[in-house]
Design a protein around this motif. Structure first.
Motif, PDB file in Angstrom:
ATOM      1  N   UNK A 124       0.815  -1.223   0.000  1.00 27.31           N
ATOM      2  CA  UNK A 124       0.000   0.000   0.000  1.00 27.31           C
ATOM      3  C   UNK A 124       0.848   1.271   0.000  1.00 27.31           C
ATOM      4  N   UNK A 125       2.119   1.133   0.365  1.00 28.47           N
ATOM      5  CA  UNK A 125       2.934   2.324   0.608  1.00 28.47           C
ATOM      6  C   UNK A 125       4.189   2.401  -0.256  1.00 28.47           C
ATOM      7  N   UNK A 166      -9.633   0.026   5.241  1.00 26.62           N
ATOM      8  CA  UNK A 166     -10.201  -1.293   5.545  1.00 26.62           C
ATOM      9  C   UNK A 166      -9.267  -2.405   5.086  1.00 26.62           C
ATOM     10  N   UNK A 167      -8.645  -2.211   3.938  1.00 31.10           N
ATOM     11  CA  UNK A 167      -7.733  -3.256   3.448  1.00 31.10           C
ATOM     12  C   UNK A 167      -6.441  -3.287   4.276  1.00 31.10           C
ATOM     13  N   UNK A 168      -5.991  -2.114   4.687  1.00 37.42           N
ATOM     14  CA  UNK A 168      -4.789  -2.051   5.519  1.00 37.42           C
ATOM     15  C   UNK A 168      -5.052  -2.726   6.871  1.00 37.42           C
ATOM     16  N   UNK A 169      -6.227  -2.489   7.425  1.00 36.55           N
ATOM     17  CA  UNK A 169      -6.592  -3.158   8.689  1.00 36.55           C
ATOM     18  C   UNK A 169      -6.598  -4.676   8.497  1.00 36.55           C
ATOM     19  N   UNK A 170      -7.087  -5.118   7.345  1.00 35.72           N
ATOM     20  CA  UNK A 170      -7.093  -6.552   7.025  1.00 35.72           C
ATOM     21  C   UNK A 170      -5.681  -7.134   6.980  1.00 35.72           C
ATOM     22  N   UNK A 171      -4.770  -6.418   6.329  1.00 39.98           N
ATOM     23  CA  UNK A 171      -3.393  -6.924   6.219  1.00 39.98           C
ATOM     24  C   UNK A 171      -2.733  -6.940   7.599  1.00 39.98           C
ATOM     25  N   UNK A 172      -2.985  -5.888   8.374  1.00 39.82           N
ATOM     26  CA  UNK A 172      -2.412  -5.855   9.724  1.00 39.82           C
ATOM     27  C   UNK A 172      -2.951  -7.018  10.553  1.00 39.82           C
ATOM     28  N   UNK A 220      -9.811  -5.623  14.320  1.00 41.13           N
ATOM     29  CA  UNK A 220      -9.409  -6.002  12.961  1.00 41.13           C
ATOM     30  C   UNK A 220      -9.267  -7.515  12.843  1.00 41.13           C
ATOM     31  N   UNK A 221      -8.727  -8.138  13.892  1.00 41.83           N
ATOM     32  CA  UNK A 221      -8.592  -9.604  13.873  1.00 41.83           C
ATOM     33  C   UNK A 221      -9.960 -10.259  13.880  1.00 41.83           C
ATOM     34  N   UNK A 222     -10.839  -9.759  14.707  1.00 41.57           N
ATOM     35  CA  UNK A 222     -12.183 -10.349  14.744  1.00 41.57           C
ATOM     36  C   UNK A 222     -12.867 -10.233  13.375  1.00 41.57           C
ATOM     37  N   UNK A 223     -12.753  -9.080  12.761  1.00 44.30           N
ATOM     38  CA  UNK A 223     -13.371  -8.884  11.436  1.00 44.30           C
ATOM     39  C   UNK A 223     -12.736  -9.805  10.404  1.00 44.30           C
ATOM     40  N   UNK A 224     -11.414  -9.914  10.465  1.00 46.80           N
ATOM     41  CA  UNK A 224     -10.721 -10.738   9.471  1.00 46.80           C
ATOM     42  C   UNK A 224     -11.063 -12.209   9.662  1.00 46.80           C
ATOM     43  N   UNK A 225     -11.193 -12.637  10.912  1.00 50.16           N
ATOM     44  CA  UNK A 225     -11.499 -14.051  11.127  1.00 50.16           C
ATOM     45  C   UNK A 225     -12.930 -14.384  10.728  1.00 50.16           C
TER      46      UNK A 225
END
Lengths: 124, 124, 124, 124
Positions: free
Chosen positions: A50-51, A70-76, B97-102
């Motif tokens: 992303x960066x 939202x995508x960055x939060x997903x990758x984190x 973020x982990x909860x959403x991703x899972x």
């Protein structure tokens, strides 16, 4: 089940959540330290993507664009999930490891020498 | 101060600990999302280095050798420290973020399709 | 233009090819050493993704599956493209750097000590 | 033996040089695609480490500091060595793969759309 938030969730609760997901799918067989370290590294690559071409300054704005955020939060999340699963399968205590590492870092980077400087400890 | 352990430490407590260290050294100026994503990726490289030539099976034994175990714990700590600091400076909630991703992962990898299989969701 | 092949193409020819592509798009402005090192690292993450859960032995078969082989070749190309562009913008000579590094490696890993062993030189 | 330089050395000559080193040490047994992709990724982490906290602009100066330049050349060499060895053990032709990838990139990034822009092709 109450929602997870940083303020109310222990590291152990996150580890348990990740392990349950893995166990339900019978994925422990794939989760050696080697494989998890690779998966972790691959996810950090996705976070970096992303960066790549932004200046450090502009990367802050990118992390605030709603679609990208939202995508960055997903990758984190992916990064931390694999780190926690690595801790699960090796039996490491993440919080204790962080405390020990930060104590060591405090010696390598004493405030009076390191303040405002980005050099590595052996160049300070 | 009581020692940090996964069982008793919230993510927020770890984030605060990391942020205090950074703030004390006036390092926020270097901690853009771009720079932190790079540092995170570089640390995962160091974690992988312990397992490059080992089989996945043998990597478990490596993670249990006392001399290596301490260093592996250190690298894992570095990874999580940078991930938490990334969350600090972007304002992301790691546990959420982990909860959403899972939840998303549970849809991509339903138990009945994914059980015992390592393929990516689009190859299941 | 004759097709490029390893047998007939010099490193300089590949570097020139990459640089022409970049120059035509006015992309030099994004190609600092920092940014290119990130892009390079991110591409290696994509290469690894093909092998995350496979055993080392099985990864050989993966690299021979026709559908995957083409994608793996693509990721490898991306890695080398960014490495060559890094050399372009820093003025480094890749072949000379490799020769120097291999001479140093030969001292760190003398055949009689390193034969058949995967340990790092400081553990041999 | 004449010294290697980019102007006079083919990719195949470098590949042969790397393979001879590996073969002499009986290291083919460790060089699966999986393991080599990990080693490659770990080396890119070491390359990045020189630039973590610098601005992209300042990273150019870093690459020109004599003491750092030699180490950066070493890390770049390590990256390309592992990429070439990956090509050796998978039988991939690096130059052909680069040519194919650049032809594909030229379609994804036509000059009139991509000139002076750093967005990914799907955001142009």
């Amino acid at each position: 089940m109450a929602a997870f938030t940083d303020a109310t969730t222990t590291v152990a609760e996150l580890k348990t959540r990740v392990l349950a997901f893995v166990h339900e799918r019978d994925w422990e067989q794939f989760h050696s330290p080697k494989n998890l370290s690779m998966a972790l590294a691959a996810e950090t690559g996705e976070l970096m993507e992303h960066f790549l071409w932004a200046t450090p300054e502009h990367s802050k704005a990118i992390a605030n664009e709603p679609a990208k955020r939202a995508r960055i939060a997903d990758e984190l999340a992916d990064v931390v999930i694999y780190a926690l699963e690595f801790a699960n399968i090796t039996g490491l205590d993440v919080a204790a490891a962080i405390e020990a590492k930060m104590a060591a870092n405090a010696k390598k980077y004493p405030v009076e020498k390191a303040k405002g400087r980005s050099e590595k400890y052996d160049e300070l």
